[in-house]
Design a protein around this motif. Structure first.
Motif, PDB file in Angstrom:
ATOM      1  N   ILE A 195       0.847  -1.179   0.000  1.00  0.00           N
ATOM      2  CA  ILE A 195       0.000   0.000   0.000  1.00  0.00           C
ATOM      3  C   ILE A 195       0.890   1.239   0.000  1.00  0.00           C
ATOM      4  N   LEU A 196       0.779   2.044  -1.067  1.00  0.00           N
ATOM      5  CA  LEU A 196       1.561   3.271  -1.185  1.00  0.00           C
ATOM      6  C   LEU A 196       0.583   4.437  -1.046  1.00  0.00           C
ATOM      7  N   ARG A 197       0.831   5.308  -0.095  1.00  0.00           N
ATOM      8  CA  ARG A 197      -0.110   6.398   0.137  1.00  0.00           C
ATOM      9  C   ARG A 197       0.596   7.741   0.134  1.00  0.00           C
ATOM     10  N   ASN A 198      -0.067   8.720  -0.465  1.00  0.00           N
ATOM     11  CA  ASN A 198       0.395  10.101  -0.353  1.00  0.00           C
ATOM     12  C   ASN A 198      -0.802  11.009  -0.592  1.00  0.00           C
ATOM     13  N   THR A 225       9.410   3.260  -5.392  1.00  0.00           N
ATOM     14  CA  THR A 225       8.881   2.204  -4.528  1.00  0.00           C
ATOM     15  C   THR A 225       8.291   1.068  -5.363  1.00  0.00           C
ATOM     16  N   LEU A 226       7.640   1.411  -6.481  1.00  0.00           N
ATOM     17  CA  LEU A 226       7.081   0.365  -7.341  1.00  0.00           C
ATOM     18  C   LEU A 226       8.180  -0.498  -7.959  1.00  0.00           C
ATOM     19  N   VAL A 227       9.288   0.118  -8.339  1.00  0.00           N
ATOM     20  CA  VAL A 227      10.401  -0.677  -8.895  1.00  0.00           C
ATOM     21  C   VAL A 227      10.850  -1.701  -7.856  1.00  0.00           C
ATOM     22  N   LEU A 228      10.994  -1.268  -6.624  1.00  0.00           N
ATOM     23  CA  LEU A 228      11.418  -2.188  -5.559  1.00  0.00           C
ATOM     24  C   LEU A 228      10.345  -3.247  -5.307  1.00  0.00           C
ATOM     25  N   ALA A 229       9.088  -2.835  -5.333  1.00  0.00           N
ATOM     26  CA  ALA A 229       7.993  -3.773  -5.085  1.00  0.00           C
ATOM     27  C   ALA A 229       7.947  -4.847  -6.163  1.00  0.00           C
ATOM     28  N   VAL A 230       8.224  -4.450  -7.414  1.00  0.00           N
ATOM     29  CA  VAL A 230       8.201  -5.401  -8.525  1.00  0.00           C
ATOM     30  C   VAL A 230       9.429  -6.312  -8.477  1.00  0.00           C
ATOM     31  N   CYS A 231      10.586  -5.729  -8.268  1.00  0.00           N
ATOM     32  CA  CYS A 231      11.823  -6.512  -8.360  1.00  0.00           C
ATOM     33  C   CYS A 231      12.061  -7.385  -7.135  1.00  0.00           C
ATOM     34  N   LEU A 232      11.605  -6.943  -5.978  1.00  0.00           N
ATOM     35  CA  LEU A 232      11.948  -7.644  -4.741  1.00  0.00           C
ATOM     36  C   LEU A 232      10.766  -8.274  -4.020  1.00  0.00           C
TER      37      LEU A 232
END
Ligand SMILES: [Zn+2]
Length: 164
Positions: free
Chosen positions: A56-59, A71-78
């Protein structure tokens, strides 16, 4: 007396009944949700999810900022994310002010915010389309990533698909 005493007390109860010890940091449902910080939104509840299911990414405004992309790159890769849903909402405070309004409000508190971009939202539909495009065309995210958009209605709890 700390301004956080209520939280410390509540956490004693929470941890006493805690049952999620076995969860990992991977998103079990392969999902990331980008949504607003609005306190009326329960992102897990909206989709019948539980802890461990989704990132969950919130702003403010559910905007796809550089940090959301990072954050999405990290969420996808890791962390197992294969699909991203961007979910702004009705009655969002970010649609009711301009960046200049916020600068003015801050100035009244003696704070100069003019070096900040707030990504306020004059037109929610076009902002959402632009944010979805930003994810889809990011050179740092794979073409296989599923990307969708929906607007959450804070009065009914329903989501209105925009691009799903
Ligand atoms: Zn909002």
């Amino acid at each position: 007396m700390s301004p956080f005493d209520d939280l410390l007390a509540a956490n004693k109860n929470f941890s006493a009944a805690f049952t999620d010890s076995e969860l990992t940091g991977r998103a079990a449902r392969g999902l990331a949700v980008v949504t607003c910080m609005d306190s009326r939104i329960d992102p897990l509840g909206v989709f019948g999810l539980k802890p461990g299911d989704a990132k969950i990414l919130r702003n403010a405004g559910a905007r796809v900022t550089d940090d959301v992309l990072r954050t999405l790159v990290l969420a996808v890769c890791l962390l197992g994310v294969e699909r991203v849903l961007v979910m702004p909402h009705t009655d969002c405070g970010m649609t009711k002010v301009t960046d200049d309004d916020v600068h003015e409000l801050a100035a009244r508190r003696g704070v100069d915010t003019r070096s900040l971009e707030f990504h306020t939202v004059p037109d929610q539909a076009s902002a959402l389309r632009r944010d979805l495009t930003r994810i889809r065309t990011s050179p740092f995210l794979p073409p296989s990533l599923a990307v969708g958009g929906a607007v959450y209605d804070v009065r009914t709890g329903k989501i209105m698909p925009v691009e799903l």
